[in-house]
Each structure stands twice: as structure tokens, then as C-alpha cells.
Design an enzyme around this catalytic site. Structure first.
Site, short mmCIF file in Angstrom:
data_model
loop_
_atom_site.label_atom_id
_atom_site.label_comp_id
_atom_site.label_asym_id
_atom_site.label_seq_id
_atom_site.Cartn_x
_atom_site.Cartn_y
_atom_site.Cartn_z
N GLU A 249 -112.53 -59.28 -103.24
CA GLU A 249 -112.07 -60.46 -103.98
C GLU A 249 -113.10 -61.58 -103.96
O GLU A 249 -113.03 -62.50 -104.77
CB GLU A 249 -110.79 -61.03 -103.34
CG GLU A 249 -109.54 -60.27 -103.63
CD GLU A 249 -108.40 -60.78 -102.74
OE1 GLU A 249 -108.45 -61.95 -102.29
OE2 GLU A 249 -107.49 -59.98 -102.48
N ASP B 54 -115.32 -54.46 -84.41
CA ASP B 54 -115.37 -53.94 -83.05
C ASP B 54 -114.33 -52.82 -82.87
O ASP B 54 -113.19 -52.95 -83.33
CB ASP B 54 -115.04 -55.10 -82.09
CG ASP B 54 -115.27 -54.76 -80.64
OD1 ASP B 54 -116.42 -54.47 -80.28
OD2 ASP B 54 -114.30 -54.78 -79.86
C1 NOJ Z 1 -117.62 -52.87 -78.23
C2 NOJ Z 1 -118.45 -54.08 -77.95
O1 NOJ Z 1 -119.72 -53.89 -78.51
C3 NOJ Z 1 -118.50 -54.22 -76.45
O2 NOJ Z 1 -119.42 -55.18 -76.04
C4 NOJ Z 1 -117.11 -54.55 -75.97
O3 NOJ Z 1 -117.11 -54.59 -74.56
C5 NOJ Z 1 -116.10 -53.52 -76.43
N1 NOJ Z 1 -116.28 -53.14 -77.80
C6 NOJ Z 1 -114.71 -54.04 -76.28
O4 NOJ Z 1 -114.46 -55.04 -77.21
#
Ligand code: NOJ
Length: 563
Positions: free
Chosen positions: A274, A225
């Protein structure tokens, strides 16, 4: 947990073109949004046992892997992208034993499992952050986040001018233990999502152990993310614009796509390597150019990066051809497979989006009502195009049912944190997160037990879109996906090889070949287009008479041909 997977059939490659036969290079990866997939206990929120019970459906659909959005302990301020404990399953989703059982079942069915990792920020309920606040300004834990004194005579102004992606300033002021206003902390997203300070060695160490924790449990990879956000410019300088961020337009930004992020991914790659069985990572990396996105998937970094510039490309033959060629070229430079996505949990479902006027906001076009028949026709054509491209395809739960965006959710049921922060760019994400209809003629349509709820209301019109309603109907979207995925698996021309060749075509028609045996024709013009029949039709996204020497491809229709 052992890796019991044998080489999946999708590892076949065109022998004419060299491409490593790694499972992920042409994998079809299905995104599960756990709270909306299947609810085993009737609390209205999907869970891991629910997912487990539906794994055979995914095997039969024909995908190679699933990606699970976060299911970790979380107060759910941003639907789980605010993690309070990275090694625990939130009770709302189940237990660690459920996660282990899910991995075992998935592997037994030949499905790989990728989990979400959220390293840019934690929840404000994470132990480090809670203690950092409770211990006051002298707490050493504050150095693991970005705490700063405010500007102005009394520190009443945020430390810099960064806006939050969800609207409002990216800073929130703390209150010291004695009740007086204190320092501010940085959160690029909601105030409940404080950003980690990745310059602090404890943060880097912690995430390396989190990776190992889940790898030891048996996961096949991670979706990273906000992969572009971890490193911030020294001194946190002003950015100079007081509007919300537009992620693809960031240019050189003090908080996105800094060169320093790549050191982090190099260190993660050594960990992934790994483990046996090719464990992978896919970056959610918004960067200003495809070249900058490709940097995340250099041979010693991550394996894949989402292709958001393709996701935002209009339904226009010239634009699509350009976007596809540029994506392939950029990834070719670094030897990585391209990836293709049309829908996910952050964007308007492509049944609506591809028909909506382009409002210039790639990530968050505002959902709008479209003619559902026309929307579905175009979405099916787009999917068949997507599945014919070289590389890896990401599908979002429910798109195989042709689910439309739900555009009329009343404000009181909406949960997207950005919706309530008024100016956030992603404020309308609930409409693509409505729980899946599995069977039956009234909500919750088998999402949970009869009479159970669903955390977002499902439209009354969804009975005809359920899995049970579509199963076995050759005209259904579900059966189109199944047929396309089966052909993709079986046909070596559709394997991992970077073997796309554009063919001459009338304006508005996109025509390309994969290898020497498969041709894909996509009519993106407003009307039908007549062409000499290229070969034997394998699959079509919509009704068409494809039998004569000359054939007419209707508008918004894709056909796969054996040539
Ligand atoms: C991207 C994620 O896909 C989204 O749903 C989220 O709100 C933001 N990152 C923050 O983590």
C-alpha cells in the site's frame, strides 16, 4: 516523512536478462547494531543521534540501505530483542523524534532504512504480559501468550518438553497473585521473552498496526526476527528431544517453519504494497531446506530471506559452488533475489569463522582465536566473492574494518543471555558486538566522547583498525570495501540480474562470470594457482602480481576481472 529517493544507480540491470529493477533486488544493506555503533552522549551505549552523525560515512562507504537492530523500549534482557513497547524508542537510544530525524537524514543522503520487527515474542515487561500475570489465571490477556498448566501431580513439570534456544526449558512457571505456584508460559528464547499466541486475532491486529506505525514514519522496510517461529503446532505437542534446538536441523518441528506463518506474511505484504517506494521485508527464517526458505519470499509474501545455509558454508571451492548454485536455483523458483551474508550480530565474525574448524554448528560456531593475518586475508577474499554474487548483500558493521571476533571477553562483562544459561547455542555472541573503533589510539576510539566508556571493552589492539586509521590507505580493508561497492554500483554486470555462469577452473579455484563482462576468480586452495590472465584486473582482495600473460592467484585471494 516523504519518500525522497530517486532510483538509485544500483537499479541498473544487465539488459540481456530480464529482472525487475527494484531497488532491493541487488541492494547492499548494512546492519547497524545500535548499542555498538556510535555513542553520542558518553553513556557507553550507542544511540540514534550517534548513528545519525555517522550516516555520511555509510553513504561514502557505498551501501544502499541500513538495517537497524531493535532500538525500542526494552529492558534489554536480550539486547533489545525483548520489546516492551513497539512504538517507542528506548531512552537509552534516544526518542521518536531522533528516529524521525534519522530517517530524514538517511533519505536525504540516498540511504534507505530498514528496522527490526520482533513478532515472535515480546518482553515480559510488555503491558499485555505484565497485566496477564498481574490479573491472574482468569485474565483474558493470557490468551495472547501461551499459558498452560504444568504436568505432574502438582503441575510442577513444564507443559511439554520444548527446550529454549538459549538453554534450559522453554517454559517458566508463574506465581499466582495469591503467592501460589501457577501456570507456565512459553518462551522459545529467554524467560523474559514470552512467545505471542499468533492464533489470537488481537496479536495479528496489533502487528498490522505496528507495521503501519513505522511505515507512516517513513521506514523502507522490516527485518522480521524469528520469522519461522510465530505459529506453533496445535496442542503444543512434545518434540521428543531434550537437547537445545539446532535451528537448521529442526526438520518438521512443532514450533518452527509451520505452514501457517505464510498467511501472516501474505497479510503483511498487502500492507507493504500500500505504501509508495517499494517497502520491503526480509525474513530471518531458519528452515530445513532452501526450498522451505524460498516459501517465505514467494511473490505475495516477503521480499528477501537471509541465506543462513550460505553463511554456514565452509571455505571450500566445491562446497561454495554448490551452496551458491543451490541458493540461486531455490530463489529463482519463486522469482526472489538471493541474499548473501557472512557476518551478523549472532555469529562469529567471518574474519575468525572462516578459518575455524567446522564444529558442525552452522549458527553458533564457538569463537576461537585464529592467525589474524590469515583470518583477514580470507575474510577479504570472501567479501569480494560475496559482493560479486547476484542478489542482495548484507554487511555487518565493522566487517568493513576487518574487525576480528573478540574471543577473550571475561565472563563478568558478557551480556548474551544465553551465555548465562550455560547450554544455550548462541551463548558467545558478545564477541561480535564490541563497539566500533572510529578514531584515536585508545578506547573508546571515538565510539563515544573521549574518556567515555563502551558497554563491552574494546581491545587495546584496535587503534590501527579504526576508520580514521584506514581511511585513504589503499591497502586497508575499508578502502577495499569502498572500491568494491563503487564498482558494484557502476558495473551493470554486477546488477540484479541472475546472470552467473560457472567457468571451468583448476581444483580449488572458483571461477564465474557475471554477464559477459566480469569474471571473478577465488582461490580457496591452500597454495597459489597459476592461470592465463583472464582480462584486466579490476580489484583484488590481497597482494598479487596480475600483469603477465600468466598470473598467479595467491591462496585466499579473490580477483575481479573485466573480460
Ligand atoms: C534472532 C536475533 O537475531 C537474536 O539476536 C535474538 O536473540 C533472537 N532472534 C531472539 O529474538
Amino acid at each position: 516523512m516523504t519518500d525522497q529517493l530517486s532510483a538509485p544507480p544500483s537499479a541498473l540491470v544487465d539488459p540481456g536478462v530480464a529482472a525487475p529493477a527494484s531497488w532491493w533486488r541487488d541492494a547492499v544493506i548494512y546492519q547497524i547494531y545500535p548499542r555498538s555503533f556510535a555513542d553520542s552522549d558518553g553513556d557507553g551505549i550507542g544511540d540514534l543521534p550517534g548513528i545519525r552523525s555517522r550516516l555520511p560515512y555509510l553513504r561514502d562507504l557505498g551501501v544502499d540501505a541500513v538495517w537497524l537492530s531493535p532500538f525500542y523500549a526494552s529492558p534489554q534482557a536480550d539486547a533489545g530483542y525483548d520489546v516492551a513497547d513497539y512504538r517507542t524508542v528506548d531512552p537509552m537510544f534516544g526518542t521518536l523524534a531522533d528516529a524521525r530525524a534519522l530517517l530524514g537524514d538517511a533519505h536525504d543522503l540516498g540511504l534507505r532504512v530498514i528496522v527490526d520487527l520482533v513478532p515472535n515474542h515480546s518482553s515480559d515487561q510488555h503491558e499485555w504480559f505484565r497485566r496477564a500475570l498481574a490479573e491472574g489465571p482468569g485474565s483474558p490477556l493470557r490468551a495472547r501468550y501461551h499459558f498452560r498448566p504444568g504436568r505432574g501431580a502438582d503441575g510442577e513439570l513444564p507443559p511439554n518438553d520444548w527446550p529454549s534456544i538459549f538453554g534450559g526449558p522453554a517454559w517458566t512457571r508463574t506465581t499466582d497473585p495469591d503467592g501460589t505456584p501457577g501456570d507456565w508460559y512459553l518462551h522459545l528464547f529467554a524467560p523474559q521473552q514470552p512467545d505471542f499466541n499468533w492464533d489470537h486475532p488481537a496479536v495479528a491486529d496489533e502487528f498490522r498496526t505496528i507495521l503501519r506505525f513505522w511505515l507512516d514514519l517513513g521506514v523502507d522496510g522490516f527485518r522480521i526476527d524469528v520469522a519461522h517461529g510465530l505459529v506453533k503446532a496445535e496442542g503444543l505437542p512434545d518434540v521428543g528431544v531434550r537437547t537445545e534446538w539446532h535451528l537448521l536441523d529442526v526438520g518438521v518441528s512443532p514450533c518452527f517453519d509451520r505452514d501457517g506463518v505464510h498467511d501472516i506474511y501474505r497479510s503483511w505484504r498487502t500492507i507493504l504494497d500500500e505504501y509508495p517506494g517499494e517497502r520491503i521485508a526480509v525474513a530471518e527464517a531458519w528452515a530445513p531446506t532452501l526450498g522451505r526458505v524460498a516459501d517465505y519470499v514467494r511473490p505475495d509474501e516477503l521480499h528477501q530471506a537471509f541465506n543462513f545455509s550460505y553463511l554456514g558454508t565452509a571455505w571450500d571451492a566445491a562446497a561454495q559452488r554448490r551452496a551458491i548454485s543451490e541458493s540461486l536455483a531455490a530463489m529463482r523458483q519463486v522469482g526472489a533475489p538471493a541474499t548473501w551474508t557472512l557476518s551478523n550480530h549472532d555469529v562469529v565474525r567471518h574474519t575468525n569463522r572462516l578459518l575455524q574448524p567446522d564444529d558442525g554448528d552452522v549458527a553458533g560456531r564457538r569463537p576461537a582465536e585464529v592467525d589474524p593475518v590469515a583470518g583477514l586475508r580470507r575474510a577479504r577474499a570472501a567479501t569480494l566473492l560475496l559482493l560479486a554474487l547476484p542478489g542482495s548483500a548484507y554487511l555487518y558493521q565493522g566487517e568493513e574494518l576487518g574487525l576480528p571476533e573478540v574471543v577473550d571477553l571475561p565472563p563478568e562483562v558478557r551480556q548474551d543471555p544465553a551465555f548465562h544459561r550455560a547450554t544455550g547455542q548462541d551463548g558467545y555472541r558478545d564477541g561480535c558486538r564490541v563497539p566500533i573503533p572510529w578514531a584515536g589510539d585508545r578506547p573508546p576510539y571515538g565510539f563515544g566522547p573521549p574518556g567515555g566508556a563502551s558497554w563491552l571493552p574494546q581491545p587495546a589492539s584496535w587503534a590501527g583498525l579504526s576508520v580514521a586509521a584506514q581511511q585513504g590507505d589503499p591497502a586497508s580493508t575499508l578502502e577495499l570495501y569502498r572500491a568494491a561497492l563503487a564498482l558494484r554500483r557502476a558495473d551493470p554486470a554486477l546488477g540484479a540480474a541472475d546472470n552467473l555462469r560457472w567457468c571451468a577452473a583448476p581444483e580449488g579455484l572458483l571461477v564465474f562470470e557475471r554477464g559477459t563482462s566480469l569474471r571473478c576468480t577465488v582461490n580457496m586452495s591452500a597454495g597459489p594457482i597459476r592461470i592465463p590472465r583472464p582480462g584486466a584486473a579490476l580489484l583484488t582482495s590481497g597482494p598479487a602480481d596480475l600483469s603477465g600473460a600468466q598470473v598467479v592467484i595467491p591462496a585466499d585471494t579473490t580477483v575481479w576481472w573485466a573480460v
